[in-house]
Design an enzyme around this catalytic site. Structure first.
Site, PDB file in Angstrom:
ATOM      1  N   ARG A  64      30.811  36.487  25.455  1.00 12.91           N
ATOM      2  CA  ARG A  64      30.614  36.205  24.031  1.00 12.91           C
ATOM      3  C   ARG A  64      31.440  35.013  23.550  1.00 12.91           C
ATOM      4  NH1 ARG A  64      30.420  42.260  21.658  1.00 12.91           N
ATOM      5  NH2 ARG A  64      32.158  42.438  23.100  1.00 12.91           N
ATOM      6  N   LYS A 170      33.836  50.227  38.493  1.00 13.33           N
ATOM      7  CA  LYS A 170      34.421  51.474  38.054  1.00 13.33           C
ATOM      8  C   LYS A 170      35.113  51.265  36.718  1.00 13.33           C
ATOM      9  CE  LYS A 170      38.756  52.941  38.908  1.00 13.33           C
ATOM     10  NZ  LYS A 170      39.790  52.167  38.238  1.00 13.33           N
ATOM     11  N   ASP A 199      33.569  50.653  44.287  1.00 17.03           N
ATOM     12  CA  ASP A 199      34.930  51.155  44.389  1.00 17.03           C
ATOM     13  C   ASP A 199      35.590  50.159  45.323  1.00 17.03           C
ATOM     14  OD1 ASP A 199      37.277  52.325  45.429  1.00 17.03           O
ATOM     15  OD2 ASP A 199      36.595  54.266  44.715  1.00 17.03           O
ATOM     16  N   HIS A 200      36.438  49.300  44.771  1.00 13.91           N
ATOM     17  CA  HIS A 200      36.876  48.158  45.590  1.00 13.91           C
ATOM     18  C   HIS A 200      37.691  48.596  46.812  1.00 13.91           C
ATOM     19  CE1 HIS A 200      40.626  48.449  43.238  1.00 13.91           C
ATOM     20  NE2 HIS A 200      41.197  47.743  44.191  1.00 13.91           N
ATOM     21  N   LYS A 204      38.124  47.161  51.280  1.00 13.68           N
ATOM     22  CA  LYS A 204      39.365  46.787  51.983  1.00 13.68           C
ATOM     23  C   LYS A 204      39.170  46.941  53.486  1.00 13.68           C
ATOM     24  CE  LYS A 204      42.426  48.095  48.173  1.00 13.68           C
ATOM     25  NZ  LYS A 204      43.176  46.936  47.735  1.00 13.68           N
ATOM     26  N   GLU A 238      51.976  52.445  43.427  1.00 12.26           N
ATOM     27  CA  GLU A 238      51.990  51.107  42.823  1.00 12.26           C
ATOM     28  C   GLU A 238      53.334  50.890  42.156  1.00 12.26           C
ATOM     29  OE1 GLU A 238      48.118  49.558  41.182  1.00 12.26           O
ATOM     30  OE2 GLU A 238      48.083  51.645  40.558  1.00 12.26           O
ATOM     31  N   ASP A 257      41.882  57.206  36.691  1.00 18.80           N
ATOM     32  CA  ASP A 257      42.029  55.812  37.121  1.00 18.80           C
ATOM     33  C   ASP A 257      42.057  55.678  38.648  1.00 18.80           C
ATOM     34  OD1 ASP A 257      42.451  53.040  36.423  1.00 18.80           O
ATOM     35  OD2 ASP A 257      44.512  53.256  37.116  1.00 18.80           O
ATOM     36  N   HIS A 262      39.380  56.060  44.118  1.00 15.02           N
ATOM     37  CA  HIS A 262      40.009  55.562  45.341  1.00 15.02           C
ATOM     38  C   HIS A 262      40.530  56.680  46.251  1.00 15.02           C
ATOM     39  CE1 HIS A 262      39.528  52.032  43.044  1.00 15.02           C
ATOM     40  NE2 HIS A 262      40.675  52.058  42.397  1.00 15.02           N
ATOM     41  N   LYS A 352      52.129  54.975  39.022  1.00 13.62           N
ATOM     42  CA  LYS A 352      52.553  53.629  38.614  1.00 13.62           C
ATOM     43  C   LYS A 352      54.078  53.615  38.560  1.00 13.62           C
ATOM     44  CE  LYS A 352      48.464  51.938  37.026  1.00 13.62           C
ATOM     45  NZ  LYS A 352      47.649  51.235  38.006  1.00 13.62           N
ATOM     46  N   LYS A 357      54.630  49.064  46.376  1.00 12.34           N
ATOM     47  CA  LYS A 357      53.166  49.108  46.385  1.00 12.34           C
ATOM     48  C   LYS A 357      52.733  49.379  47.820  1.00 12.34           C
ATOM     49  CE  LYS A 357      48.893  46.670  45.389  1.00 12.34           C
ATOM     50  NZ  LYS A 357      48.203  47.789  44.769  1.00 12.34           N
TER      51      LYS A 357
HETATM   52  C1  BG6 Z   1      42.161  49.961  39.892  1.00 12.16           C
HETATM   53  C2  BG6 Z   1      42.938  50.718  38.850  1.00 12.16           C
HETATM   54  O1  BG6 Z   1      40.940  50.604  40.157  1.00 12.16           O
HETATM   55  O2  BG6 Z   1      42.915  49.887  41.092  1.00 12.16           O
HETATM   56  C3  BG6 Z   1      44.283  50.049  38.610  1.00 12.16           C
HETATM   57  O3  BG6 Z   1      42.200  50.732  37.635  1.00 12.16           O
HETATM   58  C4  BG6 Z   1      45.027  49.881  39.910  1.00 12.16           C
HETATM   59  O4  BG6 Z   1      45.071  50.816  37.704  1.00 12.16           O
HETATM   60  C5  BG6 Z   1      44.145  49.203  40.955  1.00 12.16           C
HETATM   61  O5  BG6 Z   1      46.181  49.097  39.653  1.00 12.16           O
HETATM   62  C6  BG6 Z   1      44.818  49.201  42.314  1.00 12.16           C
HETATM   63  O6  BG6 Z   1      44.073  48.403  43.186  1.00 12.16           O
HETATM   64  P1  BG6 Z   1      44.770  47.688  44.421  1.00 12.16           P
HETATM   65  O7  BG6 Z   1      43.659  47.015  45.146  1.00 12.16           O
HETATM   66  O8  BG6 Z   1      45.769  46.721  43.828  1.00 12.16           O
HETATM   67  O9  BG6 Z   1      45.453  48.758  45.209  1.00 12.16           O
END
Ligand code: BG6
Length: 508
Positions: A64, A170, A199-200, A204, A238, A257, A262, A352, A357
């Site tokens: 937008r 997601k 779902d990323h 990986k 994280e 989340d 995941h 978190k 991480k």
């Molecule tokens: C996302 C969450 O799906 O995954 C985030 O919404 C999170 O809160 C993130 O930080 C973590 O992804 P990655 O790839 O950094 O482990």
């Protein structure tokens, strides 16, 4: 498609992509947003520079914000420079930017979509016979329903002159009912095989390698069951706080989340039966069977199976309610009620503001049935463990006992290690979005979540969320940022005679 994660595999996908005829347009709704800037554009530019995207791809950014195409290209370029990830050289950038155009439009307005349709038809004029389109929703999830319905109303799902696909980020819904409603709308407009739910974590490399590890090696599968495995731990820790996402996060919490998607995906891949082929439907059928078998925890019993935590200082984050009860940390004990996993606890935790991480899966094997060697009074019979490091230091560690030299029968835990970095030196691990974008463009849905899979996952998490918010909620423990979560989480495992194998094994 094959299950390996080599460059040849990716090249094969690129060839498959090149073999599709006609113009392909990738339309990104939410083109000025965080995901597009941080993930999608760098991944696309990198794929383009590697020669894995065919020249006929057109990228249309839709948002937008009032920008010209030239301004939008410049905006993306600057963002990529600031992000510091993949940096194209001047020629690479110029070649890539050439295929980007920008349109100010609102995906929830039919009028805007008509303008987009005209814009696309102009691009497609190069090859009006075959024009494929991938619609990517990188917009606020609250807009998904309306956006999908609008694409339908505007006739943009019509695939008579080329394929049409929809990628949805997601979160897919916020509970079972809303995900079901979203699936209904998606299915009213697109067929299931046209819908790619991201779902990323599935993009990986190490997550994919988990399947190769399990099903391309003969030595692990025979012991991958209740007879040899004592329990499984899945940690997605994280170190970041919720920062500028606090407002979203306070309404979401760690269960929605991270766990619904995941962590349950990782659990499915660890626990699933071997599919008969590595292909989307077969793979997803097996994952759905695992999710079906996960024992549901009724809301009133959640406190016995879960720990809730919140990092100290969370309530002071801008956008967070002063008395917020939102969990930023959770640990769960789940069981998979089937032949293979009966009685084996799966301990899942994520939070978190933790010390590190790290995403890791630890398989703890059973103790030897009888110990021949002397142990000190306070020593337990040592168990073998297999640690699968998904990130950041991708690899596998197998721990076993060895005799300490020249020290009688003293033993010590030692490790066999495999690390991507050393074993495949010089081969960079691509970002998950590179793989997922390639797969969506080639139409391979194996690494995307099917409608029933999403709904099963919600049906596991919904009662736990209800339990967290209900009269029998587990206490909310506060933990200092930079720790490994509340101490009660350690006690939770200790009560089962087990212990968290602390993040990044081998590190202090
Ligand atoms: C996302 C969450 O799906 O995954 C985030 O919404 C999170 O809160 C993130 O930080 C973590 O992804 P990655 O790839 O950094 O482990």
């Amino acid at each position: 498609m094959t299950a390996t994660v080599t460059a040849q595999d990716i090249d094969a996908l690129a060839e498959a992509l090149a073999a599709t005829h006609g113009i392909t347009s990738l339309i990104i709704f939410g083109a000025s947003g965080d995901l597009t800037r941080r993930k999608l554009m760098p991944a696309l530019c990198n794929l383009y520079s590697k020669g894995r995207i065919r020249r006929e791809l057109r990228i249309v950014g839709v948002a937008r914000t009032d920008l010209s195409t030239a301004e939008y290209r410049e905006f993306i370029h600057q963002e990529m420079e600031e992000a510091g990830g993949f940096q194209p050289n001047a020629q690479e950038w110029a070649d890539f930017a050439y295929r980007i155009s920008y349109l100010m439009a609102d995906v929830t307005s039919l009028e805007s979509l008509r303008e987009l349709e005209e814009h696309l038809e102009r691009l497609e004029d190069f090859d009006p016979e075959v024009s494929n389109r991938l619609y990517y929703l990188a917009i606020a999830p609250t807009l998904y329903l309306r956006a999908i319905a609008c694409l339908g109303e505007a006739g943009m799902a019509d695939d008579s002159n080329g394929w049409r696909r929809l990628v949805v980020e997601k979160p897919f819904g916020t509970d079972l009912a809303s995900s079901h409603a979203l699936n209904d709308v998606a299915h009213a407009v697109f067929r299931e095989e046209q819908v790619f739910r991201i779902d990323h974590y599935l993009g990986k490399e190490t997550v994919q390698n988990l399947l190769v590890f399990r099903f391309a090696n003969a030595i692990f599968e025979p012991i991958w069951n209740r007879n040899y495995i004592d329990h499984v731990q899945i940690t997605v820790a994280e170190s970041i706080t919720v920062a500028e996402r606090a407002d979203y996060y306070d309404h979401t919490g760690v269960l929605r989340d991270m766990f619904q998607n995941h962590l349950l995906q990782l659990l499915s891949l660890v626990a699933m039966e071997p599919p008969h082929v590595f292909e989307a439907e077969a793979l997803r059928n097996e994952k759905v069977k695992v999710l079906n078998a996960v024992r549901r925890i009724p809301a009133e019993a959640v406190a016995q199976h879960a720990i809730a935590g919140q990092y100290q200082g969370y309530r002071a984050e801008p956008g967070v309610a002063p008395e917020s009860q939102t969990a930023t940390y959770a640990a769960l004990r789940l069981f998979v009620d089937n032949w293979r996993w009966q009685g084996v606890p799966f301990y899942l935790r994520s939070g978190k503001a933790l010390q590190d991480k790290t995403t890791e899966i630890i398989i703890q094997f059973r103790n030897p049935p009888h110990m021949l060697f002397p142990l000190a009074d306070d020593e337990d019979i040592p168990a073998n463990t297999l640690a699968i490091f998904v990130q950041p230091d991708e690899g596998f560690h197998l721990e076993f006992q060895a005799k300490t030299p020249d020290a009688g029968l003293q033993m010590r835990q030692v490790e066999l290690e495999f690390h991507y970095q050393s074993a495949f030196a010089g081969q960079a691990i691509p970002d998950a979005y590179e793989r997922l974008l390639m797969d969506a463009l080639t139409g391979d849905a194996a690494l995307f979540t099917r409608a029933d899979e999403i709904e099963r996952a919600w049906s596991i998490i919904d009662p736990i969320i209800a339990g967290f918010n209900g009269p029998a909620a587990p206490p909310l423990y506060f933990y200092p940022p930079g720790s490994w979560g509340p101490e009660e989480s350690d006690k939770f495992l200790a009560a089962d005679g087990r212990a968290w194998l602390k993040g990044r094994r081998g590190q202090p």
